[in-house]
Design a protein around this motif. Structure first.
Motif, PDB file in Angstrom:
ATOM      1  N   PHE A  96      42.472  38.105  35.712  1.00  0.00           N
ATOM      2  CA  PHE A  96      41.818  39.045  36.610  1.00  0.00           C
ATOM      3  C   PHE A  96      42.659  40.312  36.719  1.00  0.00           C
ATOM      4  O   PHE A  96      43.860  40.231  37.003  1.00  0.00           O
ATOM      5  CB  PHE A  96      41.635  38.446  38.003  1.00  0.00           C
ATOM      6  N   LYS A 145      41.710  40.304  43.447  1.00  0.00           N
ATOM      7  CA  LYS A 145      42.064  39.419  42.330  1.00  0.00           C
ATOM      8  C   LYS A 145      42.683  38.101  42.805  1.00  0.00           C
ATOM      9  O   LYS A 145      42.287  37.025  42.367  1.00  0.00           O
ATOM     10  CB  LYS A 145      43.040  40.136  41.386  1.00  0.00           C
ATOM     11  N   LEU A 190      40.258  35.791  44.651  1.00  0.00           N
ATOM     12  CA  LEU A 190      39.338  35.170  43.705  1.00  0.00           C
ATOM     13  C   LEU A 190      40.014  34.022  42.960  1.00  0.00           C
ATOM     14  O   LEU A 190      39.417  32.953  42.749  1.00  0.00           O
ATOM     15  CB  LEU A 190      38.833  36.230  42.717  1.00  0.00           C
ATOM     16  N   CYS A 248      38.051  43.534  38.068  1.00  0.00           N
ATOM     17  CA  CYS A 248      37.499  43.443  39.417  1.00  0.00           C
ATOM     18  C   CYS A 248      37.265  44.833  40.007  1.00  0.00           C
ATOM     19  O   CYS A 248      38.171  45.669  40.020  1.00  0.00           O
ATOM     20  CB  CYS A 248      38.454  42.667  40.319  1.00  0.00           C
ATOM     21  N   VAL A 268      33.612  42.061  37.216  1.00  0.00           N
ATOM     22  CA  VAL A 268      33.323  41.303  38.435  1.00  0.00           C
ATOM     23  C   VAL A 268      33.238  42.275  39.606  1.00  0.00           C
ATOM     24  O   VAL A 268      34.203  42.973  39.917  1.00  0.00           O
ATOM     25  CB  VAL A 268      34.412  40.246  38.708  1.00  0.00           C
ATOM     26  N   THR A 325      33.551  42.491  43.145  1.00  0.00           N
ATOM     27  CA  THR A 325      34.103  41.635  44.186  1.00  0.00           C
ATOM     28  C   THR A 325      33.700  42.117  45.579  1.00  0.00           C
ATOM     29  O   THR A 325      33.142  43.196  45.751  1.00  0.00           O
ATOM     30  CB  THR A 325      35.634  41.610  44.088  1.00  0.00           C
TER      31      THR A 325
END
Length: 313
Positions: free
Chosen positions: A19, A27, A30, A100, A129, A131
């Motif tokens: 990540f 990060k 997650l 992210c 991603v 987030t």
């Protein structure tokens, strides 16, 4: 527990995912959500992650090894340069890099800088991603996903997937795990069943102490705190059913004024740091802990190669 004593199933996949993102992009949170326990520190302060900790996700169909790295940034110190070198080296070694982008913030120059740097790495699959979707409206998330797609096109980056998640709320974390495992090469498990990280316990303990020390201090202090566990071991002459883990650790700051901030009035802050850290360490290791903390000055350690080596960087 997953029993692979008779061999791993056909089609089993295993590999490494990383990540990345600008500081405070979610990060570490997650990583903890996917692993199912706290193995990397989180903080509202940017640039808190300094060590690469691998979190291991065990599944029937695969094993996912998550590499947590510092946020890439334009370095101002020798420490910053070394952290960036660590990030670039990790990108080239993993199977998938997941970038992210926090949904509650617009994509900015920091994101563009990171993706442009990532575009220079060859042979690594990239996914995006979105987030912190729990902090954004559906309309904002939709705009955010389009912005991520546009950034990929402008930087020559092909996203294998773009997925919105909330690690805090648990939204689509399972879907992200499915996508990541599906992108891994076929192969046997890389770590024994039950292992959640390959980081030494001393590293995890030092990170939990540093997280507690970061909480509530001035904005400029996170970069200046380093923690070294000097001694760690079970106390002798204790009955087996009443173990006690002795931990002696030093917190290093760069100036005497910072030492005063960490210790607090009549030692109140340092005692609070010890109480918080001890509870976290006991939860992680499952053993009662005696924690002895001291604050020391390592003048300008972020810029001193000798001091950086001493502190493990």
């Amino acid at each position: 527990m997953t029993d692979f004593s008779g061999g791993w199933p056909e089609g089993f996949r295993s590999g490494f995912a990383c990540f990345v993102g600008r500081p405070n992009a979610g990060k570490s949170t997650l990583t903890n959500a996917l692993v199912g326990t706290k193995i990397v520190i989180t903080s509202e302060k940017p640039q808190t992650t300094r060590t690469v900790v691998r979190g291991i996700v065990h599944r029937e169909d695969g094993q996912l090894v998550l590499v947590d790295t510092p946020g890439l940034h334009r370095p101002r110190t020798l420490l910053g340069e070394r952290l960036n070198d660590l990030v670039h080296a990790t990108w080239s070694e993993v199977d998938v890099v997941a970038v992210c982008f926090p949904s509650n913030e617009k994509i900015g120059p920091g994101d563009r800088f990171l993706v442009t740097e990532l575009a220079k790495v060859r042979g690594t699959t990239r996914i995006a991603v979105a987030t912190k979707t729990d902090l954004a409206s559906p309309e904002r998330i939709g705009e955010h996903l389009l912005d991520i797609q546009r950034l990929g096109e402008e930087t020559g980056t092909e996203w294998a997937e773009i997925v919105p998640v909330s690690a805090v709320a648990g939204d689509q974390v399972g879907l992200l795990a499915d996508l990541l495992v599906g992108l891994m090469p076929e192969g046997p498990p890389l770590y024994p069943d039950g292992d959640l990280t390959d980081a030494p316990e001393e590293t995890l303990v030092a990170e939990l102490i540093r997280e507690a020390a970061l909480d509530g201090v001035r904005d400029e202090l996170p970069h200046s705190i380093a923690v070294v566990v000097e001694e760690m071991g079970l106390r002798e002459d204790r009955p087996p059913d009443k173990p006690l883990l002795d931990i002696h650790a030093n917190l290093y700051v760069e100036r005497s004024s910072q030492k005063g901030i960490v210790i607090g009035h009549k030692g109140a802050r340092l005692r609070a740091v010890g109480t918080t850290a001890r509870a976290q360490i006991e939860a992680l290791l499952g053993t009662p802990v005696y924690l002895d903390l001291h604050v020391k000055i390592a003048k300008d350690w972020q810029r001193d190669p000798k001091q950086l080596r001493k502190l493990g960087f």
